[in-house]
Write a protein that holds these residues in place. Structure first.
Motif, PDB file in Angstrom:
ATOM      1  N   UNK A   4       0.727  -1.139   0.098  1.00  0.00           N
ATOM      2  CA  UNK A   4      -0.132  -0.027  -0.084  1.00  0.00           C
ATOM      3  C   UNK A   4       0.965   1.365   0.077  1.00  0.00           C
ATOM      4  N   UNK A   5       0.693   2.299  -0.992  1.00  0.00           N
ATOM      5  CA  UNK A   5       0.034   1.889  -2.267  1.00  0.00           C
ATOM      6  C   UNK A   5       0.850   1.175  -3.140  1.00  0.00           C
ATOM      7  N   UNK A   6       0.193   0.208  -4.170  1.00  0.00           N
ATOM      8  CA  UNK A   6       0.770  -0.526  -4.814  1.00  0.00           C
ATOM      9  C   UNK A   6       1.348  -0.023  -6.137  1.00  0.00           C
ATOM     10  N   UNK A   7       0.791   1.245  -6.296  1.00  0.00           N
ATOM     11  CA  UNK A   7       1.070   1.929  -7.639  1.00  0.00           C
ATOM     12  C   UNK A   7       1.016   3.671  -7.444  1.00  0.00           C
ATOM     13  N   UNK A   8       2.527   4.041  -7.305  1.00  0.00           N
ATOM     14  CA  UNK A   8       2.360   5.554  -6.708  1.00  0.00           C
ATOM     15  C   UNK A   8       3.488   5.883  -7.577  1.00  0.00           C
ATOM     16  N   UNK A   9       3.913   7.337  -7.186  1.00  0.00           N
ATOM     17  CA  UNK A   9       4.961   8.002  -7.575  1.00  0.00           C
ATOM     18  C   UNK A   9       6.390   7.298  -6.879  1.00  0.00           C
ATOM     19  N   UNK A  10       7.508   7.367  -7.036  1.00  0.00           N
ATOM     20  CA  UNK A  10       8.439   6.573  -6.453  1.00  0.00           C
ATOM     21  C   UNK A  10       8.889   7.155  -5.121  1.00  0.00           C
ATOM     22  N   UNK A  94      14.655   3.112 -16.277  1.00  0.00           N
ATOM     23  CA  UNK A  94      14.494   2.858 -17.888  1.00  0.00           C
ATOM     24  C   UNK A  94      14.755   4.019 -18.576  1.00  0.00           C
ATOM     25  N   UNK A  95      15.455   3.698 -19.724  1.00  0.00           N
ATOM     26  CA  UNK A  95      15.887   4.815 -20.771  1.00  0.00           C
ATOM     27  C   UNK A  95      14.532   5.685 -20.833  1.00  0.00           C
ATOM     28  N   UNK A  96      13.410   5.256 -21.096  1.00  0.00           N
ATOM     29  CA  UNK A  96      12.133   5.887 -21.318  1.00  0.00           C
ATOM     30  C   UNK A  96      11.696   6.074 -19.792  1.00  0.00           C
ATOM     31  N   UNK A  97      11.754   7.320 -19.178  1.00  0.00           N
ATOM     32  CA  UNK A  97      11.445   7.605 -17.609  1.00  0.00           C
ATOM     33  C   UNK A  97       9.920   7.545 -17.699  1.00  0.00           C
ATOM     34  N   UNK A  98       9.134   7.722 -18.599  1.00  0.00           N
ATOM     35  CA  UNK A  98       7.766   7.505 -18.649  1.00  0.00           C
ATOM     36  C   UNK A  98       7.275   6.002 -18.433  1.00  0.00           C
ATOM     37  N   UNK A  99       8.112   5.132 -18.452  1.00  0.00           N
ATOM     38  CA  UNK A  99       7.898   3.837 -18.192  1.00  0.00           C
ATOM     39  C   UNK A  99       8.130   3.355 -16.935  1.00  0.00           C
ATOM     40  N   UNK A 100       7.126   2.883 -15.964  1.00  0.00           N
ATOM     41  CA  UNK A 100       7.266   2.855 -14.634  1.00  0.00           C
ATOM     42  C   UNK A 100       8.149   1.558 -14.211  1.00  0.00           C
ATOM     43  N   UNK A 101       8.697   1.514 -13.081  1.00  0.00           N
ATOM     44  CA  UNK A 101       9.604   0.339 -12.588  1.00  0.00           C
ATOM     45  C   UNK A 101       8.568  -0.795 -11.803  1.00  0.00           C
ATOM     46  N   UNK A 102       8.551  -1.756 -12.249  1.00  0.00           N
ATOM     47  CA  UNK A 102       7.796  -3.132 -11.659  1.00  0.00           C
ATOM     48  C   UNK A 102       8.531  -3.872 -10.850  1.00  0.00           C
ATOM     49  N   UNK A 103       8.158  -3.912  -9.556  1.00  0.00           N
ATOM     50  CA  UNK A 103       8.991  -4.867  -8.726  1.00  0.00           C
ATOM     51  C   UNK A 103       8.082  -5.922  -8.209  1.00  0.00           C
ATOM     52  N   UNK A 104       8.480  -7.156  -8.343  1.00  0.00           N
ATOM     53  CA  UNK A 104       8.005  -8.327  -8.217  1.00  0.00           C
ATOM     54  C   UNK A 104       8.412  -8.639  -6.504  1.00  0.00           C
ATOM     55  N   UNK A 121       6.633   5.159 -10.239  1.00  0.00           N
ATOM     56  CA  UNK A 121       6.622   5.810 -11.315  1.00  0.00           C
ATOM     57  C   UNK A 121       7.365   7.187 -10.976  1.00  0.00           C
ATOM     58  N   UNK A 122       8.126   7.611 -12.179  1.00  0.00           N
ATOM     59  CA  UNK A 122       8.736   8.974 -12.266  1.00  0.00           C
ATOM     60  C   UNK A 122       7.831  10.089 -12.567  1.00  0.00           C
ATOM     61  N   UNK A 123       6.770   9.507 -13.470  1.00  0.00           N
ATOM     62  CA  UNK A 123       5.819  10.479 -14.276  1.00  0.00           C
ATOM     63  C   UNK A 123       4.387  10.581 -13.776  1.00  0.00           C
ATOM     64  N   UNK A 124       4.026  11.307 -13.206  1.00  0.00           N
ATOM     65  CA  UNK A 124       2.282  11.403 -12.842  1.00  0.00           C
ATOM     66  C   UNK A 124       1.751  11.169 -14.084  1.00  0.00           C
ATOM     67  N   UNK A 377      14.081   9.113  -2.985  1.00  0.00           N
ATOM     68  CA  UNK A 377      13.896   7.874  -2.143  1.00  0.00           C
ATOM     69  C   UNK A 377      13.562   6.669  -3.099  1.00  0.00           C
ATOM     70  N   UNK A 378      13.861   5.440  -2.420  1.00  0.00           N
ATOM     71  CA  UNK A 378      13.525   4.198  -2.803  1.00  0.00           C
ATOM     72  C   UNK A 378      14.221   3.751  -4.114  1.00  0.00           C
ATOM     73  N   UNK A 379      15.621   4.226  -4.153  1.00  0.00           N
ATOM     74  CA  UNK A 379      16.417   3.832  -5.443  1.00  0.00           C
ATOM     75  C   UNK A 379      17.496   2.970  -4.913  1.00  0.00           C
ATOM     76  N   UNK A 380      18.169   2.028  -5.466  1.00  0.00           N
ATOM     77  CA  UNK A 380      19.317   1.186  -4.992  1.00  0.00           C
ATOM     78  C   UNK A 380      20.622   2.011  -4.689  1.00  0.00           C
ATOM     79  N   UNK A 381      20.900   1.650  -3.440  1.00  0.00           N
ATOM     80  CA  UNK A 381      22.222   2.585  -2.863  1.00  0.00           C
ATOM     81  C   UNK A 381      23.460   1.793  -3.066  1.00  0.00           C
ATOM     82  N   UNK A 382      23.595   0.546  -3.309  1.00  0.00           N
ATOM     83  CA  UNK A 382      24.491  -0.302  -3.064  1.00  0.00           C
ATOM     84  C   UNK A 382      25.812  -0.102  -3.946  1.00  0.00           C
ATOM     85  N   UNK A 383      25.457   0.335  -5.198  1.00  0.00           N
ATOM     86  CA  UNK A 383      26.673   0.482  -6.117  1.00  0.00           C
ATOM     87  C   UNK A 383      27.589   1.807  -6.046  1.00  0.00           C
ATOM     88  N   UNK A 384      28.362   1.859  -4.990  1.00  0.00           N
ATOM     89  CA  UNK A 384      29.182   2.922  -4.831  1.00  0.00           C
ATOM     90  C   UNK A 384      30.317   2.966  -5.332  1.00  0.00           C
TER      91      UNK A 384
END
Length: 433
Positions: A4-10, A94-104, A121-124, A377-384
Motif C-alpha cells: 500500500x500503495x501498490x502503484x504510486x510515484x517513486x 528505464x531509458x524511457x522515464x515515462x515507463x514505470x518500474x515494476x518490482x515483483x 513511477x517517475x511521471x504522474x 527515495x526508494x532507489x538502490x544505494x549499493x553500487x558505490x
C-alpha cells in the motif's frame, strides 16, 4: 502480501505487509526489479509476530538469519538494498522515464507463498515530456498536468554528463516545470566538460522563463556534484536570473576538468568559460595539489584524497572560490560526510560560512556516513564504486547503503519543503507594495 500503495510515484514509500504466517515462523521476502534491461534483486528474512504478520515498516530483518540484503528497519529496504544481477551495471531507471518500474515481491514461509507487485513511477498522470533542441540548447522539458502557470526549475547533471530526465520527471510530477539541460555528453554537444561557456546556461534560464512564464518569475536551479558547483557559480554570476539554488554535494570552488576533461585539454585544464575566458580553478597554480593520493591510493580509489591536497594552498583556494555572497536567492546545501568523490561536507561548510549574513534563507544538511550519490527515495544505494562515465577511472563515491538511503529520502523531503517556501516567499515579494 499487501502493498500500500501498490502503484504510486517513486517518492511515496510503500507499506509491505505479509499476513497469515505461523506466529514466530521465518518469513523470507524477495524483490526483483527490471531496471533498464537488467534485473536487480534483494532478499530479507523476518520472524512473524504473534499475529503471524511481518510489517517491513516496523520490523528489521532477523539478525540471526543469513542472507539478508539489509539489516535495519526500513519500509523501502528491499528496494535500496537491491544489487544488479549483472556486475558493473548502475542504471536504476528505464531509458524511457515515462515507463514505470515494476518490482515483483515474493514471500515464502513453511512451504506457503504469497506475492505482490509494486509499481513505481517517475511521471504522474498527465506529465508531458518534450525534447528541446533550439537556440543551441539540448535538454528535455517536463511539464506538470494542468494549465499552470507552474514554478520552474532547471536541472543540471554532474561530471557524468547527459540529461537528468529522472529528476526532472519527478519534479514535474510534484508541480514544477522542470527543464533538464544537458551541457556535455548529450546529443550534438561535446563529449567533455572542458571549456563550457556559462552563457549557455544563462540562455537556458532565459529560454525556460520565456517558455513557461512561471508565477512570480520563479526559476530555481538544481545540480549535483559538478552540477552542484555549477548552480552555485551560475547563481553568483547571474543572480538576477535565479530564484533558488539546490546544491547537491557541491563544491565551494571552481574546479578543473578532472575526470570529465577533454584529454587534449587535460584534467588540470579549465572547465568553465565566461566571456570566452577560463575561470580560475582550484588546480591552477596550486603549490600542493597532487593526483597521487587518488591515482596510487588503495582501492577503492577516493578522488576526495586528491581534492584535499589542493585545499592546502590557501592562495589557490581563494582564487578559485565561488563568490556565493553575490547570490540573490535562498540556498539549500546537501552534503555527505563520507563523500569519496570530493569533500562535500567541507565545501558546504565553506559556502555556509560565506553566507552567514545572507539576506535569504540558507539551509544545510550534512548526511553522516553517506556518500556522493544523493538522489531521491526508494532507489538502490549499493553500487558505490564505479568506472567514471567519461574517464573510465574506477573510484568510490563512498557511503554505506543504509546511510545513503536515509540521505536520499530526507534530502528529497527537504528539497520539496525548501522549494515550497522559496516559491511562496517570491510570490509575496512580487505582490508586496
Amino acid at each position: 502480501m499487501v502493498v500500500t500503495p501498490s502503484d504510486a510515484l517513486i517518492d511515496v514509500p510503500p507499506r509491505i505487509v505479509v499476513r497469515g504466517a505461523a506466529p514466530g515462523a521465518e518469513v523470507l521476502v524477495r524483490s526483483r526489479t527490471l531496471r533498464n534491461g537488467v534485473v536487480w534483486s534483494s532478499q530479507a528474512s523476518f520472524i512473524a509476530d504473534a499475529q503471524g504478520e511481518v510489517d517491513l515498516a516496523v520490523t528489521a530483518p532477523a539478525a540471526q538469519l543469513a542472507g539478508n540484503s539489509y539489516q535495519v528497519v526500513s519500509a523501502t529496504g528491499l528496494l535500496w538494498s537491491q544489487q544488479p544481477e549483472q556486475a558493473g551495471q548502475r542504471e536504476q531507471f528505464h531509458r524511457d522515464v515515462q515507463q514505470p518500474l515494476e518490482t515483483q515481491l515474493h514471500a515464502v514461509s513453511q512451504g506457503h507463498a504469497a506475492q505482490a507487485t509494486l509499481t513505481q513511477r517517475l511521471c504522474a498522470e498527465g506529465v508531458t515530456r518534450t525534447e528541446i533542441r533550439e537556440r543551441g540548447l539540448v535538454g528535455t522539458l517536463f511539464m506538470p498536468a494542468g494549465p499552470g502557470p507552474h514554478p520552474a526549475i532547471m536541472i543540471l547533471n554532474g561530471s557524468g554528463g547527459g540529461i537528468n530526465e529522472p529528476r526532472a520527471a519527478l519534479y514535474a510530477s510534484r508541480g514544477y516545470a522542470a527543464f533538464a539541460l544537458g551541457y556535455f555528453k548529450a546529443p550534438g554537444l561535446s563529449p567533455y566538460i572542458s571549456n563550457t561557456p556559462l552563457e549557455y546556461f544563462r540562455d537556458g534560464l532565459d529560454w525556460l522563463r520565456a517558455r513557461v512564464q512561471p508565477p512570480g518569475d520563479f526559476v530555481a536551479l538544481s545540480g549535483q556534484s559538478r552540477g552542484g558547483e555549477l548552480v552555485l557559480l551560475l547563481a553568483a554570476t547571474f543572480p538576477e536570473r535565479v530564484s533558488a539554488v539546490l546544491a547537491y554535494v557541491p563544491s565551494a570552488l571552481v574546479h578543473s576538468g578532472q575526470n570529465a576533461a577533454d584529454p587534449a585539454v587535460g584534467r588540470e585544464g579549465p572547465t568553465w568559460l565566461l566571456q570566452g575566458k577560463p575561470l580560475p580553478h582550484q588546480w591552477q597554480g596550486n603549490r600542493h595539489a597532487s593526483w597521487k593520493p587518488f591515482d596510487d591510493g588503495p582501492a577503492p580509489h577516493r578522488h576526495e584524497l586528491a581534492m584535499l591536497t589542493a585545499l592546502r594552498d590557501a592562495d589557490a583556494v581563494a582564487r578559485a572560490r565561488i563568490p556565493v555572497e553575490r547570490i540573490a536567492a535562498p540556498v539549500l546545501l546537501l552534503s555527505a560526510s563520507d563523500d569519496g568523490s570530493w569533500p562535500s561536507s567541507r565545501y558546504c561548510e565553506m559556502v555556509s560560512t560565506a553566507l552567514h549574513r545572507h539576506p535569504y534563507p540558507v539551509e544545510w544538511h550534512d548526511y553522516q556516513q553517506a556518500g556522493h550519490s544523493i538522489l531521491f527515495p526508494a532507489v538502490p544505494t549499493t553500487q558505490t564504486s564505479y568506472a567514471h562515465p567519461v574517464s573510465g577511472r574506477v573510484s568510490t563515491g563512498g557511503g554505506m547503503p543504509a546511510a545513503n538511503a536515509l540521505a536520499d529520502a530526507h534530502s528529497w523531503r527537504e528539497a520539496q519543503a525548501f522549494l515550497q517556501r522559496a516559491v511562496a516567499a517570491q510570490l509575496d515579494r512580487k505582490v508586496s507594495p
